[in-house]
Design a protein around this motif. Structure first.
Motif, PDB file in Angstrom:
ATOM      1  N   SER A 110      -0.725   6.572   2.575  1.00 11.03           N
ATOM      2  CA  SER A 110      -2.414   6.527   3.013  1.00 11.03           C
ATOM      3  C   SER A 110      -2.889   5.430   3.353  1.00 11.03           C
ATOM      4  O   SER A 110      -3.806   5.337   3.529  1.00 11.03           O
ATOM      5  CB  SER A 110      -3.282   7.396   2.020  1.00 11.03           C
ATOM      6  OG  SER A 110      -3.079   7.196   0.549  1.00 11.03           O
ATOM      7  N   SER A 131       5.031  11.878   2.148  1.00 11.63           N
ATOM      8  CA  SER A 131       4.930  11.321   2.969  1.00 11.63           C
ATOM      9  C   SER A 131       5.575  10.166   2.687  1.00 11.63           C
ATOM     10  O   SER A 131       5.872   9.337   1.407  1.00 11.63           O
ATOM     11  CB  SER A 131       3.376  10.921   2.362  1.00 11.63           C
ATOM     12  OG  SER A 131       2.938  10.379   1.427  1.00 11.63           O
ATOM     13  N   SER A 150       0.738  -1.187  -0.217  1.00  9.60           N
ATOM     14  CA  SER A 150      -0.326   0.145  -0.278  1.00  9.60           C
ATOM     15  C   SER A 150       1.136   1.265   0.016  1.00  9.60           C
ATOM     16  O   SER A 150       1.964   0.862  -0.242  1.00  9.60           O
ATOM     17  CB  SER A 150      -0.525   0.331   1.445  1.00  9.60           C
ATOM     18  OG  SER A 150      -0.361  -0.029   2.720  1.00  9.60           O
ATOM     19  N   ASP A 151       0.013   2.684  -0.514  1.00 10.38           N
ATOM     20  CA  ASP A 151       0.752   4.035  -0.196  1.00 10.38           C
ATOM     21  C   ASP A 151       0.876   4.221   0.962  1.00 10.38           C
ATOM     22  O   ASP A 151       0.122   3.402   1.579  1.00 10.38           O
ATOM     23  CB  ASP A 151      -0.050   4.391  -1.464  1.00 10.38           C
ATOM     24  CG  ASP A 151      -1.012   5.122  -1.071  1.00 10.38           C
ATOM     25  OD1 ASP A 151      -0.919   4.694   0.292  1.00 10.38           O
ATOM     26  OD2 ASP A 151      -1.572   5.375  -2.059  1.00 10.38           O
ATOM     27  N   CYS A 198      -1.528  -0.464  -3.461  1.00  5.62           N
ATOM     28  CA  CYS A 198      -0.298   0.206  -4.721  1.00  5.62           C
ATOM     29  C   CYS A 198      -0.235  -0.955  -5.467  1.00  5.62           C
ATOM     30  O   CYS A 198       0.628  -2.116  -5.148  1.00  5.62           O
ATOM     31  CB  CYS A 198       0.771   1.146  -3.557  1.00  5.62           C
ATOM     32  SG  CYS A 198       1.614   2.647  -4.717  1.00  5.62           S
ATOM     33  N   LYS A 257       5.953   5.516   4.419  1.00  6.90           N
ATOM     34  CA  LYS A 257       5.127   4.593   4.574  1.00  6.90           C
ATOM     35  C   LYS A 257       6.382   3.600   5.717  1.00  6.90           C
ATOM     36  O   LYS A 257       7.718   3.666   4.765  1.00  6.90           O
ATOM     37  CB  LYS A 257       4.847   3.808   3.873  1.00  6.90           C
ATOM     38  CG  LYS A 257       3.930   2.442   5.082  1.00  6.90           C
ATOM     39  CD  LYS A 257       3.086   1.916   4.143  1.00  6.90           C
ATOM     40  CE  LYS A 257       2.100   0.812   4.847  1.00  6.90           C
ATOM     41  NZ  LYS A 257       1.448  -0.152   3.570  1.00  6.90           N
ATOM     42  N   GLU A 273      -4.091   3.382   1.020  1.00 12.09           N
ATOM     43  CA  GLU A 273      -4.160   2.410  -0.384  1.00 12.09           C
ATOM     44  C   GLU A 273      -3.447   1.349  -1.462  1.00 12.09           C
ATOM     45  O   GLU A 273      -2.114   1.535  -0.816  1.00 12.09           O
ATOM     46  CB  GLU A 273      -4.850   3.660  -1.534  1.00 12.09           C
ATOM     47  CG  GLU A 273      -5.727   4.947  -0.538  1.00 12.09           C
ATOM     48  CD  GLU A 273      -7.145   4.669  -0.630  1.00 12.09           C
ATOM     49  OE1 GLU A 273      -7.510   3.687  -1.406  1.00 12.09           O
ATOM     50  OE2 GLU A 273      -7.758   4.609   0.612  1.00 12.09           O
ATOM     51  N   GLU A 302       4.607   8.731  -2.953  1.00 11.00           N
ATOM     52  CA  GLU A 302       4.537   9.281  -2.310  1.00 11.00           C
ATOM     53  C   GLU A 302       4.032  10.464  -2.566  1.00 11.00           C
ATOM     54  O   GLU A 302       5.063  10.899  -3.436  1.00 11.00           O
ATOM     55  CB  GLU A 302       5.964   9.241  -1.222  1.00 11.00           C
ATOM     56  CG  GLU A 302       6.575   7.391  -1.128  1.00 11.00           C
ATOM     57  CD  GLU A 302       8.107   7.683  -0.998  1.00 11.00           C
ATOM     58  OE1 GLU A 302       8.909   6.627  -0.118  1.00 11.00           O
ATOM     59  OE2 GLU A 302       8.851   8.633  -1.157  1.00 11.00           O
ATOM     60  N   THR A 303       3.273  11.188  -1.848  1.00 13.96           N
ATOM     61  CA  THR A 303       2.910  12.854  -2.326  1.00 13.96           C
ATOM     62  C   THR A 303       3.436  13.622  -0.833  1.00 13.96           C
ATOM     63  O   THR A 303       4.314  13.817  -0.110  1.00 13.96           O
ATOM     64  CB  THR A 303       1.259  12.690  -1.827  1.00 13.96           C
ATOM     65  OG1 THR A 303       0.815  11.759  -2.357  1.00 13.96           O
ATOM     66  CG2 THR A 303       0.612  14.058  -1.520  1.00 13.96           C
TER      67      THR A 303
END
Length: 388
Positions: free
Chosen positions: A241, A275, A238-239, A245, A277, A243, A263-264
């Motif tokens: 957030s 961001s 997942s990303d 990926c 993870k 969600e 990554e935002t």
């Protein structure tokens, strides 16, 4: 023929394609740029220069605009015409977009050739992990631009047509004295340093890529070159957030391009925070690469295509940015008057800079020449006949 002079700021795929389009249509153009892709050896030193990193498939991924359909279909059509004329680096891929959960078909399903949902495909041809059970998604044919061949050929065409590239840094205070009445801004993330942008927040996505040189083209049962995006369940990858990926594999003549991550961050000065993870990673070439990019692709490549991928392979890591700008209306394709000049903007393409390059170039050419795009496309293809 109209020999008005136009200055294009930026030498990425958008700037180069726009300058070539205008040059072939009779304008005298010059590109102003502080760096050229072909002269950069350390790509990771310039993650903001998106044209260093494309794989690149002509698919409208990670792009936000109500003009998507028109721009994409114009661009797609022109890419197919260039391929008919044997433009270097253009081929057809059979591309799969596969999910381990139900997913609505994309808006572009009716724009892609030979589009078929998974349920209509043979199970043997669908990319899968060894533990995959129910899979969803689709496959279609698309143009693929093999970047190490396509982008140099595009540059060569521009220079052969009489275009010039001027290596210089343009600053805001330089704009009033630039020797042209028309400026085209294709400077991407550099736009914020030169011009006012109407949006307060400027979204950029950072992604990890790996190049495996020497890896073979992946050929499907029908003789097609295969590429894929594969999205496992969020519990697998997942990303930041949370969600789900995707990972991907795009075979080129010089090997595989593998990814990805999302990554935002927001463009700011002097640094951009992204961001992140806390996920498992491999240290490759001094960079931390999410282990899922290798592990999931490894499983897919071995299970479906009997190809090998290991962390110990010769792999070259990259980190690049996609300038999304805004998820509601990311693309800026408009014009304004400054210092007695007309400035046309062409930036905010997200992950679809190469994909939309011809569509955006023809749109701007239509605005500048006041001619309709179908006629401009005809004129442009006639000019290509002389240089290909």
């Amino acid at each position: 023929m109209n020999f008005d002079k136009i200055i294009v700021i930026g030498s990425g795929v958008s700037g180069l394609t726009t300058a070539l389009t205008l040059q072939l249509l009779g304008y005298e153009t010059v590109i102003y740029t502080d760096k050229e892709a072909g002269q950069i050896s350390d790509k990771n030193a310039h993650p903001e220069f998106a044209s260093l990193f494309p794989a690149a498939s002509v698919i409208p991924h990670s792009f936000y605009s109500d003009q998507l359909k028109e721009l994409f279909r114009t661009s797609q059509s022109f890419f197919y015409e260039l391929r008919k004329r044997f433009f270097s680096g253009l081929s057809i891929h059979r591309h799969f977009e596969i999910f381990e959960f139900e997913q609505d078909e994309p808006e572009y399903r009716n724009w892609m050739l030979d589009f078929h949902p998974v349920m209509e495909l043979s199970p043997q041809e669908i990319p899968r992990r060894s533990c995959s059970q129910n899979l969803y998604g689709w496959a279609f044919n698309c143009i693929f631009a093999d970047w190490p061949r396509y982008f140099p050929a595009l540059t060569a065409c521009y220079k052969q047509s009489g275009g010039h590239i001027n290596r210089r840094t343009v600053r805001t205070e330089d704009l009033p004295t630039l020797p042209a009445d028309i400026l085209v801004n294709c400077s991407g993330t550099g736009s914020l340093e030169l011009f006012d942008d109407p949006l307060d927040e400027q979204l950029v996505m950072r992604g990890h890529l790996l190049h495996k040189p020497g890896a073979p083209l992946i050929i499907g049962a029908g003789g097609n070159i295969i590429s894929y995006n594969y999205t496992p369940k969020a519990s697998v990858y997942s990303d930041p957030s949370g969600e789900a990926c995707d990972v991907y594999c795009y075979p080129r003549e010089d090997g595989w391009m593998l990814g990805g991550s999302r990554e935002t961050g927001y463009l700011s000065s002097p640094t951009t925070e992204f961001s992140k993870k806390n996920a498992e990673s491999y240290q490759i070439g001094g960079l931390a690469i999410p282990s899922a990019i290798i592990d999931i692709n490894k499983d897919i490549l071995e299970t479906t295509y009997h190809q090998s991928l290991r962390p110990s392979d010769e792999l070259y890591p990259f980190i690049g940015y996609r300038y999304v700008r805004n998820k509601e209306e990311g693309l800026r394709l408009d014009h304004e008057t400054m210092y007695g000049k007309t400035v046309y903007h062409n930036y905010g393409h997200g992950g679809a800079g190469a994909t939309l390059s011809w569509g955006c170039a023809l749109d701007l050419a239509s605005r500048i020449t006041s001619k309709n795009k179908p006629r401009l496309q005809e004129l442009l293809l006639e000019e290509f006949e002389h240089i290909l």
